[in-house]
Design an enzyme around this catalytic site. Structure first.
Site, short mmCIF file in Angstrom:
data_model
loop_
_atom_site.label_atom_id
_atom_site.label_comp_id
_atom_site.label_asym_id
_atom_site.label_seq_id
_atom_site.Cartn_x
_atom_site.Cartn_y
_atom_site.Cartn_z
N ASN A 1 39.09 29.46 5.90
CA ASN A 1 38.75 30.83 6.28
C ASN A 1 39.55 31.89 5.53
O ASN A 1 39.75 33.00 6.01
CB ASN A 1 38.91 31.02 7.79
N ARG A 2 40.02 31.52 4.35
CA ARG A 2 40.81 32.41 3.49
C ARG A 2 42.12 32.86 4.13
O ARG A 2 42.72 33.86 3.72
CB ARG A 2 39.97 33.65 3.10
N LEU A 3 42.58 32.11 5.12
CA LEU A 3 43.88 32.41 5.74
C LEU A 3 44.94 31.55 5.05
O LEU A 3 45.52 30.64 5.63
CB LEU A 3 43.84 32.15 7.25
#
Length: 238
Positions: free
Chosen positions: A215-217
């Protein structure tokens, strides 16, 4: 009989430079979901060079990388205009990260005028990046000569044949220069170290380790140099 005026005709046909060229791929939908394990502060080594050594060993052995020591070197001239290129890392230790180049090249001229530099290791198959920012200093001639002797004979000749970053008349001129050098220094004969060629050691001021996450975290942990050789670790928001 009615007709279209010149003004109407001009407005009816869009200007050629106003029509965006078709993109062969749907770039907006091109993405990978990173599912790698994360990177936590408790896993980090005491120094960024130790941590880099851990990651580099993994990149070089099972990372699936063509050239794990390839890095993007970004410099800027005295007016702040940046330029980037890929070079090969040839040594690293607690004193810094070393690469070699022609001292008349654009990157060397820019580093002589503005020694602040960024190194980027784009280890995409591992969903990892390492970014080193610091100051570049020329290596000593003994160190340069020691490395030059390890280069293949052809690469030694190439360091003489290429006036790096300068305009060349054509490929034939470059090949001709190399052929002349090959005749002068045949295989097995020692090639002198070019006086205009040598190394730069990048002394790190900060080193960021980037690990792709879902989740692009992403995990982004950065070592920042402090006094007396110490390092502070910061977590950056992705």
């Amino acid at each position: 009989m009615g007709g279209v005026t010149d003004r109407e005709a001009d407005s009816a046909v869009p200007a050629a430079d106003s029509v965006p060229a078709p993109v062969p791929f749907d770039l907006a939908s091109m993405r990978k979901q990173y599912r790698a394990e994360g990177l936590s502060e408790t896993e980090l080594a005491a120094t960024p060079v130790e941590q880099f050594a851990r990651w580099f060993k993994q990149a070089a052995t099972d990372g699936g990388l063509f050239e794990p020591n390839a890095m993007v070197v970004s410099t800027a001239d005295t007016e702040g205009r940046p330029s980037s290129r890929t070079v090969l890392l040839k040594h690293f230790d607690e004193q810094g990260f070393v690469f070699y180049t022609n001292y008349d090249s654009r990157k060397a001229r820019e580093l002589d005028a503005n020694p602040y530099v960024s190194l980027l290791f784009p280890w995409h198959p591992m969903a990892r990046q390492v970014v080193v920012t610091g100051v570049a200093r020329r290596t000593g001639r003994d160190e340069t000569a020691g490395y030059f002797r390890t280069r293949p004979h052809g690469s030694q000749l190439g360091a003489w044949a290429s006036v790096q970053s300068s305009v060349v008349a054509g490929r034939r001129a470059l090949d001709s220069a190399y052929a002349e050098l090959a005749a002068r220094y045949p295989e097995g004969e020692q090639v002198p170290v070019p006086p205009h060629w040598g190394g730069f050691r990048v002394v790190p001021e900060a080193v960021e380790f980037w690990q792709g996450r879902e989740n692009r975290l992403h995990d982004r942990l950065r070592y920042v140099a402090e006094g007396a050789g110490g390092w502070r670790v910061e977590r950056l928001s992705p």
